[in-house]
Write a protein that holds these residues in place. Structure first.
Motif, PDB file in Angstrom:
ATOM      1  N   THR A 225      -6.697  13.019 -19.686  1.00 45.35           N
ATOM      2  CA  THR A 225      -6.963  11.978 -20.682  1.00 45.35           C
ATOM      3  C   THR A 225      -8.389  12.162 -21.185  1.00 45.35           C
ATOM      4  O   THR A 225      -9.198  12.864 -20.579  1.00 45.35           O
ATOM      5  N   THR A 226      -8.696  11.522 -22.302  1.00 48.99           N
ATOM      6  CA  THR A 226     -10.031  11.593 -22.890  1.00 48.99           C
ATOM      7  C   THR A 226     -10.433  10.208 -23.368  1.00 48.99           C
ATOM      8  O   THR A 226      -9.581   9.415 -23.766  1.00 48.99           O
ATOM      9  N   CYS A 227     -11.704   9.904 -23.318  1.00 50.62           N
ATOM     10  CA  CYS A 227     -12.188   8.578 -23.709  1.00 50.62           C
ATOM     11  C   CYS A 227     -12.283   8.487 -25.222  1.00 50.62           C
ATOM     12  O   CYS A 227     -13.057   9.193 -25.862  1.00 50.62           O
ATOM     13  N   VAL A 228     -11.493   7.593 -25.779  1.00 49.90           N
ATOM     14  CA  VAL A 228     -11.487   7.362 -27.219  1.00 49.90           C
ATOM     15  C   VAL A 228     -12.212   6.047 -27.493  1.00 49.90           C
ATOM     16  O   VAL A 228     -11.774   4.992 -27.026  1.00 49.90           O
ATOM     17  N   GLY A 229     -13.295   6.119 -28.241  1.00 50.18           N
ATOM     18  CA  GLY A 229     -14.061   4.923 -28.559  1.00 50.18           C
ATOM     19  C   GLY A 229     -13.696   4.387 -29.920  1.00 50.18           C
ATOM     20  O   GLY A 229     -13.961   5.014 -30.940  1.00 50.18           O
ATOM     21  N   PHE A 230     -13.095   3.216 -29.933  1.00 56.95           N
ATOM     22  CA  PHE A 230     -12.691   2.605 -31.192  1.00 56.95           C
ATOM     23  C   PHE A 230     -13.843   1.839 -31.824  1.00 56.95           C
ATOM     24  O   PHE A 230     -13.978   1.784 -33.019  1.00 56.95           O
ATOM     25  N   ASN A 231     -14.630   1.184 -31.020  1.00 62.72           N
ATOM     26  CA  ASN A 231     -15.805   0.456 -31.485  1.00 62.72           C
ATOM     27  C   ASN A 231     -16.658   0.124 -30.270  1.00 62.72           C
ATOM     28  O   ASN A 231     -16.502   0.735 -29.217  1.00 62.72           O
ATOM     29  N   ASP A 232     -17.551  -0.865 -30.392  1.00 60.93           N
ATOM     30  CA  ASP A 232     -18.463  -1.170 -29.292  1.00 60.93           C
ATOM     31  C   ASP A 232     -17.771  -1.717 -28.046  1.00 60.93           C
ATOM     32  O   ASP A 232     -18.291  -1.589 -26.941  1.00 60.93           O
ATOM     33  N   VAL A 233     -16.610  -2.344 -28.209  1.00 56.56           N
ATOM     34  CA  VAL A 233     -15.989  -3.015 -27.066  1.00 56.56           C
ATOM     35  C   VAL A 233     -14.712  -2.350 -26.587  1.00 56.56           C
ATOM     36  O   VAL A 233     -14.223  -2.679 -25.501  1.00 56.56           O
ATOM     37  N   LEU A 234     -14.147  -1.456 -27.361  1.00 53.36           N
ATOM     38  CA  LEU A 234     -12.841  -0.883 -27.011  1.00 53.36           C
ATOM     39  C   LEU A 234     -12.954   0.612 -26.800  1.00 53.36           C
ATOM     40  O   LEU A 234     -13.153   1.383 -27.745  1.00 53.36           O
ATOM     41  N   HIS A 235     -12.834   1.025 -25.529  1.00 54.36           N
ATOM     42  CA  HIS A 235     -12.879   2.444 -25.167  1.00 54.36           C
ATOM     43  C   HIS A 235     -11.718   2.707 -24.208  1.00 54.36           C
ATOM     44  O   HIS A 235     -11.689   2.163 -23.093  1.00 54.36           O
ATOM     45  N   LEU A 236     -10.767   3.528 -24.638  1.00 58.95           N
ATOM     46  CA  LEU A 236      -9.550   3.760 -23.863  1.00 58.95           C
ATOM     47  C   LEU A 236      -9.422   5.212 -23.440  1.00 58.95           C
ATOM     48  O   LEU A 236      -9.816   6.130 -24.166  1.00 58.95           O
ATOM     49  N   CYS A 237      -8.859   5.425 -22.258  1.00 59.25           N
ATOM     50  CA  CYS A 237      -8.529   6.761 -21.788  1.00 59.25           C
ATOM     51  C   CYS A 237      -7.114   7.089 -22.264  1.00 59.25           C
ATOM     52  O   CYS A 237      -6.131   6.552 -21.739  1.00 59.25           O
ATOM     53  N   LEU A 238      -7.012   7.949 -23.260  1.00 56.65           N
ATOM     54  CA  LEU A 238      -5.719   8.298 -23.840  1.00 56.65           C
ATOM     55  C   LEU A 238      -5.397   9.762 -23.563  1.00 56.65           C
ATOM     56  O   LEU A 238      -6.298  10.588 -23.371  1.00 56.65           O
ATOM     57  N   PRO A 239      -4.105  10.131 -23.541  1.00 60.30           N
ATOM     58  CA  PRO A 239      -3.705  11.488 -23.179  1.00 60.30           C
ATOM     59  C   PRO A 239      -4.285  12.541 -24.124  1.00 60.30           C
ATOM     60  O   PRO A 239      -4.336  12.346 -25.336  1.00 60.30           O
ATOM     61  N   THR A 240      -4.724  13.651 -23.550  1.00 55.94           N
ATOM     62  CA  THR A 240      -5.133  14.786 -24.372  1.00 55.94           C
ATOM     63  C   THR A 240      -3.877  15.507 -24.872  1.00 55.94           C
ATOM     64  O   THR A 240      -2.777  15.329 -24.332  1.00 55.94           O
ATOM     65  N   CYS A 241      -4.039  16.332 -25.911  1.00 53.02           N
ATOM     66  CA  CYS A 241      -2.882  17.018 -26.487  1.00 53.02           C
ATOM     67  C   CYS A 241      -3.320  18.279 -27.211  1.00 53.02           C
ATOM     68  O   CYS A 241      -4.511  18.492 -27.476  1.00 53.02           O
ATOM     69  N   ASP A 242      -2.375  19.115 -27.527  1.00 46.23           N
ATOM     70  CA  ASP A 242      -2.574  20.336 -28.291  1.00 46.23           C
ATOM     71  C   ASP A 242      -1.906  20.134 -29.642  1.00 46.23           C
ATOM     72  O   ASP A 242      -0.689  19.931 -29.714  1.00 46.23           O
ATOM     73  N   PRO A 243      -2.654  20.136 -30.753  1.00 51.60           N
ATOM     74  CA  PRO A 243      -2.031  19.869 -32.059  1.00 51.60           C
ATOM     75  C   PRO A 243      -0.980  20.887 -32.460  1.00 51.60           C
ATOM     76  O   PRO A 243      -0.150  20.611 -33.336  1.00 51.60           O
ATOM     77  N   LEU A 244      -0.978  22.065 -31.825  1.00 51.13           N
ATOM     78  CA  LEU A 244       0.040  23.069 -32.130  1.00 51.13           C
ATOM     79  C   LEU A 244       1.330  22.836 -31.358  1.00 51.13           C
ATOM     80  O   LEU A 244       2.391  23.335 -31.736  1.00 51.13           O
ATOM     81  N   ALA A 245       1.237  22.073 -30.270  1.00 55.48           N
ATOM     82  CA  ALA A 245       2.418  21.770 -29.465  1.00 55.48           C
ATOM     83  C   ALA A 245       2.236  20.383 -28.849  1.00 55.48           C
ATOM     84  O   ALA A 245       2.157  20.238 -27.628  1.00 55.48           O
ATOM     85  N   PRO A 246       2.136  19.366 -29.687  1.00 59.80           N
ATOM     86  CA  PRO A 246       1.832  18.022 -29.187  1.00 59.80           C
ATOM     87  C   PRO A 246       2.951  17.443 -28.341  1.00 59.80           C
ATOM     88  O   PRO A 246       4.114  17.454 -28.735  1.00 59.80           O
ATOM     89  N   ALA A 247       2.591  16.963 -27.161  1.00 57.15           N
ATOM     90  CA  ALA A 247       3.565  16.335 -26.270  1.00 57.15           C
ATOM     91  C   ALA A 247       3.249  14.845 -26.156  1.00 57.15           C
ATOM     92  O   ALA A 247       3.185  14.297 -25.064  1.00 57.15           O
ATOM     93  N   CYS A 248       3.040  14.216 -27.299  1.00 57.51           N
ATOM     94  CA  CYS A 248       2.709  12.793 -27.321  1.00 57.51           C
ATOM     95  C   CYS A 248       3.976  11.944 -27.250  1.00 57.51           C
ATOM     96  O   CYS A 248       5.082  12.424 -27.546  1.00 57.51           O
ATOM     97  N   GLU A 249       3.800  10.695 -26.877  1.00 57.90           N
ATOM     98  CA  GLU A 249       4.923   9.770 -26.856  1.00 57.90           C
ATOM     99  C   GLU A 249       5.424   9.547 -28.282  1.00 57.90           C
ATOM    100  O   GLU A 249       4.696   9.740 -29.262  1.00 57.90           O
ATOM    101  N   ALA A 250       6.679   9.121 -28.399  1.00 53.69           N
ATOM    102  CA  ALA A 250       7.243   8.815 -29.714  1.00 53.69           C
ATOM    103  C   ALA A 250       6.391   7.757 -30.400  1.00 53.69           C
ATOM    104  O   ALA A 250       6.005   6.761 -29.788  1.00 53.69           O
ATOM    105  N   GLY A 251       6.090   7.992 -31.658  1.00 49.74           N
ATOM    106  CA  GLY A 251       5.269   7.049 -32.406  1.00 49.74           C
ATOM    107  C   GLY A 251       3.788   7.358 -32.371  1.00 49.74           C
ATOM    108  O   GLY A 251       2.996   6.687 -33.035  1.00 49.74           O
TER     109      GLY A 251
END
Length: 352
Positions: A225-251
């Motif tokens: 996972t990687t830390c994604v900072g949306f703004n000053d208060v929201l920082h989430l650990c979201l799954p990393t991915c490969d844009p050439l073979a993305p294995a993200c959840e539906a949506g």
């Protein structure tokens, strides 16, 4: 006049930093699409500090951010660009001249006025307003039995943190969760250090995701996972991915993480709705369909040159294929800068 979000005093709109507490007042973004946003129509809009898109590539990309990714809002159009301000003003403390840099930061702590007690409209009274940042999500500094949770104080954008009770049998990251009241209330069934994300507005059900640990300057997240900072208060650990073979959840879509200095990509909510096809305009990193990147509109002849950004395809440098007229598969990263496993990532663009 505008309100300082740190000391809650009224400050002239031309000021680049609050003369009373030193808080930077740079206009960052209002009503984006939500988050990592990272984010579009997910939760709503980032109103504090949006994440700017900074890839390691020479390919021109628009200064776009991802939207918050929660699915409870559909607003995806209004944006405010980040600006900087230069200001010289006279402080009421010891008649010290206060100088700010081109980014709006005060140059010294002596420039901060600590003597204002008049409760004027210009200065305001700090006690008149509740502190929107009651706790630190990174430090989780709430009393035992409580957790520090991001919150939408106005029901629209994540702009506050609150200490809230921890559920009796709290959910762990990856497990189902529910929120109390409404999406963004901050009260949910997830354990300390996590929050209920991608909440359904009708059922109030979502999934527990980890909040970033460590510090804002050195965030920590679980493996893959990687830390994604949306703004000053929201920082989430979201799954990393490969844009050439993305294995993200539906949506979800795989987009570059503007918060990651190592150039990682992250799975975030797709906010493209009815748009997001190749060569269609975009304003957010996650406003293109899976397999497409939101880049500068000059990257393809098929793009609208007046658009903020345009969706173009990622491509494999080892087997390049592009649809645009005159487009070539250009490296996404500068030579030697690609993270392990992403060395072959390219983007279809006109030669620079």
């Amino acid at each position: 006049m505008k309100l300082c979000d740190a000391c809650h005093r009224h400050v002239r709109s031309t000021e680049g930093a609050c003369p009373f507490c030193g808080r930077s007042l740079r206009t960052t973004a209002a009503a984006r699409l939500g988050a990592v946003v990272l984010l579009g129509a997910l939760e709503t809009a980032c109103s504090s500090r949006p994440v700017d898109d900074e890839t390691g590539s020479d390919t021109a990309t628009p200064n776009v951010s991802t939207s918050e990714g929660d699915t409870s809002s559909s607003s995806t159009t209004t944006t405010t660009s980040t600006t900087s301000a230069t200001l010289s003003t006279t402080s009421t403390s010891d008649s010290t001249t206060s100088g700010t840099s081109s980014t709006g930061e005060l140059s010294t702590t002596a420039d901060i006025d600590t003597t204002d007690t008049g409760c004027s409209f210009y200065g305001g009274c700090p006690a008149d307003f509740a502190n929107p940042l009651e706790c630190d999500p990174f430090a989780q500094d709430c009393p035992e039995g409580q957790k520090c949770s991001p919150q939408k104080s106005d029901g629209v954008a994540f702009d506050a943190t609150r200490c809230v009770p921890v559920a009796r049998d709290p959910g762990q990251p990856g497990e189902p969760c529910t929120v109390e009241g409404a999406p963004g209330s901050g009260i949910d069934s997830c354990d300390v250090g996590s929050t209920c994300w991608e909440v359904d507005e009708q059922t109030l059900a979502g999934t527990c995701v980890p909040l970033c640990g460590g510090t804002p300057d050195a965030p920590e997240c679980p493996a893959d996972t990687t830390c994604v900072g949306f703004n000053d208060v929201l920082h989430l650990c979201l799954p990393t991915c490969d844009p050439l073979a993305p294995a993200c959840e539906a949506g979800d879509v795989c987009v570059p993480n503007p918060s990651a200095p190592d150039g990682q990509f992250a799975c975030v909510v797709d906010v493209s709705q009815d748009g997001g096809a190749e060569f269609e305009p975009c304003e957010f990193l996650n406003a293109c369909d899976l397999g497409l990147a939101c880049v500068d509109s000059g990257s393809a002849t098929e793009c609208d040159p007046m658009a903020f950004g345009c969706c173009v395809a990622y491509c494999d440098l080892t087997a390049p294929t592009c649809n645009g007229a005159g487009a070539e598969c250009l490296p996404w990263f500068d030579q030697g800068q690609a993270p392990s496993g992403l060395e072959d990532v390219g983007v279809c663009s006109l030669p620079q």
